[in-house]
Design an enzyme around this catalytic site. Structure first.
Site, short mmCIF file in Angstrom:
data_model
loop_
_atom_site.label_atom_id
_atom_site.label_comp_id
_atom_site.label_asym_id
_atom_site.label_seq_id
_atom_site.Cartn_x
_atom_site.Cartn_y
_atom_site.Cartn_z
N ARG A 100 62.88 61.17 66.87
CA ARG A 100 64.05 60.05 66.47
C ARG A 100 65.33 60.39 67.24
O ARG A 100 65.66 61.48 67.11
CB ARG A 100 64.27 59.60 65.12
CG ARG A 100 65.59 58.91 64.80
CD ARG A 100 65.75 58.65 63.52
NE ARG A 100 64.85 57.53 63.08
CZ ARG A 100 65.17 56.40 62.05
NH1 ARG A 100 66.19 56.69 61.40
NH2 ARG A 100 64.14 55.92 61.70
N HIS A 127 61.65 50.74 68.09
CA HIS A 127 60.99 51.29 66.79
C HIS A 127 59.69 50.84 66.49
O HIS A 127 59.33 50.24 65.33
CB HIS A 127 62.22 50.65 65.92
CG HIS A 127 62.07 51.48 64.42
ND1 HIS A 127 61.33 52.76 64.33
CD2 HIS A 127 62.68 51.43 63.34
CE1 HIS A 127 61.50 53.29 63.11
NE2 HIS A 127 62.40 52.49 62.42
N GLN A 130 57.98 51.50 62.60
CA GLN A 130 58.60 50.55 61.71
C GLN A 130 57.80 48.86 62.07
O GLN A 130 57.47 48.52 60.89
CB GLN A 130 60.04 49.98 61.92
CG GLN A 130 60.43 48.82 61.19
CD GLN A 130 60.70 49.21 59.91
OE1 GLN A 130 61.41 50.36 59.55
NE2 GLN A 130 60.10 48.56 58.73
N ASP A 224 68.13 43.04 60.18
CA ASP A 224 68.64 44.70 60.28
C ASP A 224 70.25 44.79 60.33
O ASP A 224 71.01 43.59 60.38
CB ASP A 224 68.02 45.06 61.72
CG ASP A 224 68.13 46.48 61.79
OD1 ASP A 224 68.47 47.09 60.85
OD2 ASP A 224 68.27 47.01 63.06
N CYS A 265 64.14 46.00 57.69
CA CYS A 265 63.47 47.45 57.89
C CYS A 265 64.56 48.48 57.01
O CYS A 265 63.70 49.66 56.57
CB CYS A 265 63.72 47.95 59.22
SG CYS A 265 65.39 47.78 59.93
N ARG A 293 55.61 52.27 55.54
CA ARG A 293 55.88 53.09 56.41
C ARG A 293 55.11 54.37 56.36
O ARG A 293 54.67 54.89 57.43
CB ARG A 293 57.49 53.67 56.06
CG ARG A 293 58.51 52.48 56.35
CD ARG A 293 58.40 51.76 57.78
NE ARG A 293 58.22 52.77 58.91
CZ ARG A 293 59.41 53.22 59.45
NH1 ARG A 293 60.66 53.26 59.07
NH2 ARG A 293 59.41 54.24 60.37
N1 NVA Z 1 68.91 49.24 64.26
C1 NVA Z 1 68.96 50.04 63.11
C2 NVA Z 1 67.66 50.46 62.53
C3 NVA Z 1 67.37 51.46 61.51
C4 NVA Z 1 66.23 51.57 60.65
C5 NVA Z 1 69.52 51.56 63.79
O1 NVA Z 1 68.99 51.77 64.82
O2 NVA Z 1 70.38 52.18 63.19
N1 CP Z 2 63.74 51.77 58.68
C1 CP Z 2 64.03 53.07 58.91
O1 CP Z 2 63.55 53.58 60.00
O2 CP Z 2 64.68 53.46 57.95
P1 CP Z 2 65.26 55.21 58.19
O3 CP Z 2 66.39 55.07 59.03
O4 CP Z 2 65.79 55.55 56.86
O5 CP Z 2 64.38 56.05 58.56
#
Ligand code: NVA
Ligand code: CP
Length: 313
Positions: A100, A127, A130, A224, A265, A293
């Protein structure tokens, strides 16, 4: 297919296989408890995570492997070691890498230089893991026949919006994003990608800028956070003002189909992108979605490690 670097790497057949296996893992989490026996999976994250980290670590454990979690500041990568060298080193010790981070290009480069499977666990652009959990939740709710159904994402045109369009295209669905116009609309590259995929899959891709129009007759309203990890705080005021009309409220839900669901998500900010009454209400499927997940990452590790995904290319 060696890696899952982008949602678009998956073929429809791959997604179907992953959803079927994930369903099995939901019922019997330990049914492949030696698949990764004596193997290790590196999980490297330069952004925070609750769900992806814990579900990945649990998925590896349920497959009999050992997860090795590495924080962003813990590798020599941060001190100038190259991505290519890092990829080769990790490949020598571990059997898969879950990453990530911010730039999609970093994940792509790791995939190119690693000999082991590399899985994108969120970038600024995409993502994919997800979306697997999301589509398993959609499948459980509506079954396989989704003709005539509309799947709507509302809010920021971010990584989730991009991935929503691409996965919807792969699944042959009618997918919609409703976002502000301009700088908070989905990335043109991903809209084009979804439209290309839709030509073959028969999906309908709609990129619009009106929440009421989007919600009318929808089977899913998805949203989101408005401020993603890495977004500049400098933009907050302007962004919140632009995104306010896309907040998922009871009145927006009232415009949807009778059997519609609400998805997110997570993490969520009640009172911003969604009202508490919606996310904590009877149509919300967020807990099942979050649960998946783990089941979907477990399925992904299982099939990728066995070389059983064909990929879209
Ligand atoms: N759009 C959000 C998704 C988190 C799972 C982010 O990138 O922070
Ligand atoms: N939905 C998701 O990716 O959650 P986290 O950021 O907690 O991993």
């Amino acid at each position: 297919m060696k890696d899952l670097l982008h949602t678009a790497d998956l073929s429809r057949e791959d997604v179907e296989l992953l959803l079927a296996t994930a369903s099995d893992f939901a019922a019997k989490p330990l049914s492949a408890s030696t698949a990764l026996a004596n193997k290790t999976v590196a999980i490297y994250m330069t952004k925070p995570s609750t769900r992806t980290r814990l579900s990945s670590e649990t998925a590896v454990a349920h497959l009999g492997g050992t997860p090795i979690f590495i924080r962003g500041d813990e590798l020599q990568l941060g001190r100038g070691e190259t991505i290519a060298d890092t990829a080769k080193i990790i490949s020598g010790y571990c059997d898969a890498l879950i990453i990530r981070t911010f730039a999609q290009s970093e994940v792509d480069e790791l995939g190119m230089h690693a000999s082991i499977p590399v899985i994108n666990a969120l970038t600024d652009d995409d993502h994919p893991t997800q979306l697997l959990a999301d589509w398993l939740t959609i499948r459980e709710t509506f079954g396989k026949d989704i003709a005539g159904r509309k799947f709507v994402y509302l809010g920021d045109g971010n990584n989730m919006a991009n991935a929503w369009l691409v996965m919807g295209a792969i699944m042959g669905a009618h997918v919609v994003t409703a976002t502000p116009e301009g700088k908070w609309a989905p990335n043109r590259k991903y809209v084009d990608m979804a439209q290309q995929i839709a030509k073959k899959s028969g999906a309908t891709i709609e990129v619009i800028h009106n929440a009421d129009e989007a919600a009318r007759g929808a089977s899913v309203l998805y949203t989101d956070v408005w401020m993603s990890m890495g977004d500049s705080e400098f933009d907050r005021k302007e962004k919140v003002a632009a995104l306010s009309p896309f907040s998922v409220t009871d009145s927006l839900m009232a415009a949807t189909e009778k059997d519609s669901i609400f998805m997110h998500c997570l993490p969520a900010h009640r009172g911003e992108e969604v009202s508490a009454s919606v996310i904590d209400g009877p149509r919300s499927v967020i807990w099942r979605e979050a649960y998946h997940r783990r089941t979907t990452i477990q399925a992904l590790l299982y099939h990728l490690s066995r070389g059983e995904l064909a990929g879209s290319k």
